[in-house]
Scaffold this motif. Structure first.
Motif, PDB file in Angstrom:
ATOM      1  N   LYS A  60      39.734 -10.648 -30.084  1.00 29.51           N
ATOM      2  CA  LYS A  60      39.188 -10.969 -28.770  1.00 29.51           C
ATOM      3  C   LYS A  60      38.592  -9.712 -28.169  1.00 29.51           C
ATOM      4  CE  LYS A  60      40.536 -12.542 -24.140  1.00 29.51           C
ATOM      5  NZ  LYS A  60      41.671 -12.945 -23.266  1.00 29.51           N
ATOM      6  N   VAL A  61      37.360  -9.816 -27.666  1.00 26.18           N
ATOM      7  CA  VAL A  61      36.731  -8.663 -27.011  1.00 26.18           C
ATOM      8  C   VAL A  61      37.498  -8.352 -25.729  1.00 26.18           C
ATOM      9  CG1 VAL A  61      34.640  -7.784 -25.896  1.00 26.18           C
ATOM     10  CG2 VAL A  61      34.469  -9.178 -27.967  1.00 26.18           C
ATOM     11  N   VAL A  62      37.884  -7.107 -25.565  1.00 24.59           N
ATOM     12  CA  VAL A  62      38.637  -6.685 -24.391  1.00 24.59           C
ATOM     13  C   VAL A  62      37.696  -6.524 -23.214  1.00 24.59           C
ATOM     14  CG1 VAL A  62      40.050  -4.833 -23.399  1.00 24.59           C
ATOM     15  CG2 VAL A  62      40.399  -5.544 -25.779  1.00 24.59           C
ATOM     16  N   SER A  63      38.051  -7.123 -22.095  1.00 23.14           N
ATOM     17  CA  SER A  63      37.234  -6.992 -20.900  1.00 23.14           C
ATOM     18  C   SER A  63      37.950  -6.179 -19.827  1.00 23.14           C
ATOM     19  CB  SER A  63      36.854  -8.376 -20.350  1.00 23.14           C
ATOM     20  OG  SER A  63      38.023  -9.151 -20.124  1.00 23.14           O
ATOM     21  N   HIS A  64      39.148  -6.612 -19.444  1.00 19.57           N
ATOM     22  CA  HIS A  64      39.837  -5.986 -18.316  1.00 19.57           C
ATOM     23  C   HIS A  64      40.146  -4.514 -18.577  1.00 19.57           C
ATOM     24  CE1 HIS A  64      42.202  -5.696 -14.699  1.00 19.57           C
ATOM     25  NE2 HIS A  64      43.253  -5.266 -15.387  1.00 19.57           N
ATOM     26  N   PHE A  65      40.654  -4.183 -19.764  1.00 22.16           N
ATOM     27  CA  PHE A  65      41.039  -2.803 -20.063  1.00 22.16           C
ATOM     28  C   PHE A  65      39.998  -2.071 -20.909  1.00 22.16           C
ATOM     29  CE2 PHE A  65      45.200  -4.769 -19.182  1.00 22.16           C
ATOM     30  CZ  PHE A  65      45.649  -3.904 -18.200  1.00 22.16           C
ATOM     31  N   ASN A  66      38.823  -2.656 -21.043  1.00 22.83           N
ATOM     32  CA  ASN A  66      37.764  -2.044 -21.838  1.00 22.83           C
ATOM     33  C   ASN A  66      37.488  -0.608 -21.402  1.00 22.83           C
ATOM     34  OD1 ASN A  66      34.715  -1.364 -22.072  1.00 22.83           O
ATOM     35  ND2 ASN A  66      34.968  -2.994 -23.560  1.00 22.83           N
ATOM     36  N   LYS A  67      37.373  -0.413 -20.102  1.00 22.43           N
ATOM     37  CA  LYS A  67      37.033   0.913 -19.583  1.00 22.43           C
ATOM     38  C   LYS A  67      38.144   1.922 -19.838  1.00 22.43           C
ATOM     39  CE  LYS A  67      33.765  -0.650 -16.067  1.00 22.43           C
ATOM     40  NZ  LYS A  67      33.429  -0.667 -14.622  1.00 22.43           N
ATOM     41  N   GLN A  68      39.379   1.476 -19.741  1.00 21.89           N
ATOM     42  CA  GLN A  68      40.484   2.395 -19.995  1.00 21.89           C
ATOM     43  C   GLN A  68      40.428   2.928 -21.420  1.00 21.89           C
ATOM     44  OE1 GLN A  68      44.505   0.937 -19.248  1.00 21.89           O
ATOM     45  NE2 GLN A  68      45.270   2.196 -20.948  1.00 21.89           N
ATOM     46  N   TYR A  69      40.232   2.031 -22.390  1.00 26.71           N
ATOM     47  CA  TYR A  69      40.209   2.460 -23.784  1.00 26.71           C
ATOM     48  C   TYR A  69      38.996   3.334 -24.080  1.00 26.71           C
ATOM     49  CZ  TYR A  69      43.942  -0.937 -24.460  1.00 26.71           C
ATOM     50  OH  TYR A  69      45.130  -1.624 -24.379  1.00 26.71           O
ATOM     51  N   LYS A  70      37.876   3.028 -23.452  1.00 27.53           N
ATOM     52  CA  LYS A  70      36.699   3.872 -23.657  1.00 27.53           C
ATOM     53  C   LYS A  70      36.899   5.249 -23.026  1.00 27.53           C
ATOM     54  CE  LYS A  70      33.030   0.528 -24.541  1.00 27.53           C
ATOM     55  NZ  LYS A  70      31.706   0.011 -24.118  1.00 27.53           N
ATOM     56  N   GLY A  71      37.596   5.299 -21.902  1.00 24.95           N
ATOM     57  CA  GLY A  71      37.910   6.588 -21.295  1.00 24.95           C
ATOM     58  C   GLY A  71      38.804   7.420 -22.192  1.00 24.95           C
ATOM     59  N   GLU A  72      39.783   6.769 -22.812  1.00 21.47           N
ATOM     60  CA  GLU A  72      40.672   7.480 -23.732  1.00 21.47           C
ATOM     61  C   GLU A  72      39.914   7.983 -24.957  1.00 21.47           C
ATOM     62  OE1 GLU A  72      43.701   4.606 -24.513  1.00 21.47           O
ATOM     63  OE2 GLU A  72      44.665   4.845 -22.546  1.00 21.47           O
ATOM     64  N   LEU A  73      39.013   7.142 -25.480  1.00 26.25           N
ATOM     65  CA  LEU A  73      38.215   7.559 -26.633  1.00 26.25           C
ATOM     66  C   LEU A  73      37.296   8.713 -26.265  1.00 26.25           C
ATOM     67  CD1 LEU A  73      37.169   7.183 -29.533  1.00 26.25           C
ATOM     68  CD2 LEU A  73      35.581   5.447 -28.640  1.00 26.25           C
ATOM     69  N   ALA A  74      36.665   8.635 -25.111  1.00 29.81           N
ATOM     70  CA  ALA A  74      35.762   9.710 -24.676  1.00 29.81           C
ATOM     71  C   ALA A  74      36.509  11.031 -24.563  1.00 29.81           C
ATOM     72  CB  ALA A  74      35.128   9.350 -23.335  1.00 29.81           C
ATOM     73  N   ARG A  75      37.721  10.987 -24.052  1.00 31.30           N
ATOM     74  CA  ARG A  75      38.515  12.211 -23.919  1.00 31.30           C
ATOM     75  C   ARG A  75      38.811  12.818 -25.291  1.00 31.30           C
ATOM     76  NH1 ARG A  75      41.743  14.851 -20.290  1.00 31.30           N
ATOM     77  NH2 ARG A  75      43.465  16.013 -21.211  1.00 31.30           N
ATOM     78  N   VAL A  76      39.219  11.975 -26.237  1.00 33.96           N
ATOM     79  CA  VAL A  76      39.521  12.449 -27.588  1.00 33.96           C
ATOM     80  C   VAL A  76      38.287  13.083 -28.226  1.00 33.96           C
ATOM     81  CG1 VAL A  76      40.042  11.643 -29.929  1.00 33.96           C
ATOM     82  CG2 VAL A  76      41.451  10.894 -28.006  1.00 33.96           C
ATOM     83  N   LEU A  77      37.146  12.433 -28.080  1.00 31.57           N
ATOM     84  CA  LEU A  77      35.913  12.955 -28.674  1.00 31.57           C
ATOM     85  C   LEU A  77      35.490  14.259 -28.007  1.00 31.57           C
ATOM     86  CD1 LEU A  77      33.836   9.649 -29.006  1.00 31.57           C
ATOM     87  CD2 LEU A  77      35.021  10.879 -30.836  1.00 31.57           C
ATOM     88  N   ALA A  78      35.614  14.320 -26.692  1.00 40.88           N
ATOM     89  CA  ALA A  78      35.199  15.524 -25.962  1.00 40.88           C
ATOM     90  C   ALA A  78      36.055  16.727 -26.340  1.00 40.88           C
ATOM     91  CB  ALA A  78      35.274  15.278 -24.458  1.00 40.88           C
ATOM     92  N   LEU A  79      37.326  16.479 -26.638  1.00 43.10           N
ATOM     93  CA  LEU A  79      38.251  17.569 -26.957  1.00 43.10           C
ATOM     94  C   LEU A  79      38.262  17.954 -28.432  1.00 43.10           C
ATOM     95  CD1 LEU A  79      41.308  16.555 -24.761  1.00 43.10           C
ATOM     96  CD2 LEU A  79      39.926  18.629 -24.504  1.00 43.10           C
ATOM     97  N   SER A  80      37.555  17.206 -29.272  1.00 40.33           N
ATOM     98  CA  SER A  80      37.574  17.480 -30.706  1.00 40.33           C
ATOM     99  C   SER A  80      37.040  18.886 -31.001  1.00 40.33           C
ATOM    100  CB  SER A  80      36.732  16.456 -31.454  1.00 40.33           C
ATOM    101  OG  SER A  80      36.641  16.778 -32.828  1.00 40.33           O
ATOM    102  N   PRO A  81      37.740  19.675 -31.804  1.00 37.20           N
ATOM    103  CA  PRO A  81      37.262  21.023 -32.138  1.00 37.20           C
ATOM    104  C   PRO A  81      35.904  21.012 -32.821  1.00 37.20           C
ATOM    105  CG  PRO A  81      39.561  20.757 -32.761  1.00 37.20           C
ATOM    106  CD  PRO A  81      39.062  19.389 -32.399  1.00 37.20           C
ATOM    107  N   VAL A  82      35.650  19.966 -33.595  1.00 37.21           N
ATOM    108  CA  VAL A  82      34.373  19.841 -34.309  1.00 37.21           C
ATOM    109  C   VAL A  82      33.698  18.545 -33.858  1.00 37.21           C
ATOM    110  CG1 VAL A  82      33.245  19.676 -36.550  1.00 37.21           C
ATOM    111  CG2 VAL A  82      35.309  21.074 -36.287  1.00 37.21           C
ATOM    112  N   PRO A  83      32.455  18.621 -33.391  1.00 37.40           N
ATOM    113  CA  PRO A  83      31.785  17.402 -32.938  1.00 37.40           C
ATOM    114  C   PRO A  83      31.446  16.465 -34.090  1.00 37.40           C
ATOM    115  CG  PRO A  83      30.247  19.238 -32.955  1.00 37.40           C
ATOM    116  CD  PRO A  83      31.598  19.814 -33.237  1.00 37.40           C
ATOM    117  N   ALA A  84      31.445  15.175 -33.807  1.00 35.27           N
ATOM    118  CA  ALA A  84      31.029  14.200 -34.812  1.00 35.27           C
ATOM    119  C   ALA A  84      29.515  14.268 -34.989  1.00 35.27           C
ATOM    120  CB  ALA A  84      31.440  12.804 -34.385  1.00 35.27           C
ATOM    121  N   THR A  85      29.075  13.984 -36.198  1.00 30.86           N
ATOM    122  CA  THR A  85      27.633  13.962 -36.475  1.00 30.86           C
ATOM    123  C   THR A  85      27.148  12.575 -36.850  1.00 30.86           C
ATOM    124  OG1 THR A  85      28.031  14.594 -38.788  1.00 30.86           O
ATOM    125  CG2 THR A  85      27.604  16.374 -37.212  1.00 30.86           C
TER     126      THR A  85
END
Length: 243
Positions: free
Chosen positions: A190-215
């Motif tokens: 099921k596509v998440v609607s209510h907590f969609n933003k929370q999970y994307k915020g958590e993912l953005a934080r993980v990506l921003a803090l990664s020592p090596v950027p994704a390509t």
């Protein structure tokens, strides 16, 4: 790597920065459209703005804030936007290097880097804002190809976490996109609607803090997996975050 977040309807009030100066914002190629939108929004009488913006009398203060776009104090965009995604991101705890990887989509400004100084405003991606000539084109029509061109000029990978209405303002064919799905008891998704933003915020934080950027998308999935997240890759640029 540039991680583009959706904006929020809610904005933090106040600020301690100088008044809006479009020349201080990133992506200067967007300034001609920004100038028109700021002028049109600031000229919109509050009574009319309530209807145009689709907000109630209880939110009159947000319509009034638009009248002061040129004179009110600014703060960095990443602190101006509030809500579930930005709570999960927790930008105040991020180092400068992580903030440099973050951007926010905006109906008024097109796209902003995290530290770009902006005033409080109210304008959504679905608004038809009346112009000086009396017409009321969509935000998509207003921006044309400008946002796509701005994001396409970014060096490195673009991870586009914007919602559909804001992706419409400027898609990037090469960007990695992420949808959030939950697993039901019967194993279906099921596509998440209510907590969609929370999970994307958590993912953005993980990506921003990664020592090596994704390509590429595989790199985004790998960084997420290292943080304990479950991400599936479905095509060259499309990922699903499973929660």
């Amino acid at each position: 790597m540039l991680i583009v977040l959706p904006p929020s309807e809610t904005k933090a009030p106040g600020g301690s920065g100088p008044t809006l100066d479009l020349a201080e914002l990133s992506f200067p190629g967007l300034n001609s459209v920004r100038e028109e939108l700021v002028a049109d929004l600031a000229a919109l009488p509050v009574e009319e703005a309530l209807g145009v913006l689709g907000i109630s009398e209880k939110l009159r203060a947000e319509a009034e804030a638009n009248l002061a776009l040129r004179s009110s104090a600014t703060m960095p965009a990443i602190h101006r936007y509030t809500g579930v995604l930005f709570d999960a991101l927790d930008a105040p705890s991020l180092p400068h290097a992580a903030l440099s990887r973050l951007a926010v989509g905006s109906a008024l400004f097109g796209v902003l880097r995290a530290l770009d100084p902006i005033p409080r405003y109210r304008l959504s991606g679905g608004t038809k804002l009346p112009g000086a000539d009396g017409s009321a084109p969509t935000m998509k029509a207003r921006w044309g190809t400008s946002v796509s061109e701005a994001l396409s000029s970014v060096d490195g990978l673009v991870v586009d976490l914007r919602s559909g209405a804001y992706q419409q303002l400027g898609r990037v064919d090469s960007a990695v996109t992420v949808r959030v799905e939950s697993v039901r008891p019967d194993g279906s998704r099921k596509v998440v609607s209510h907590f969609n933003k929370q999970y994307k915020g958590e993912l953005a934080r993980v990506l921003a803090l990664s020592p090596v950027p994704a390509t590429d998308a595989a790199g985004v999935a790998s960084i997420a997996a290292d943080a304990g997240m479950t991400v599936e890759q479905h095509s060259a640029n499309a990922l699903t975050l499973v929660v």
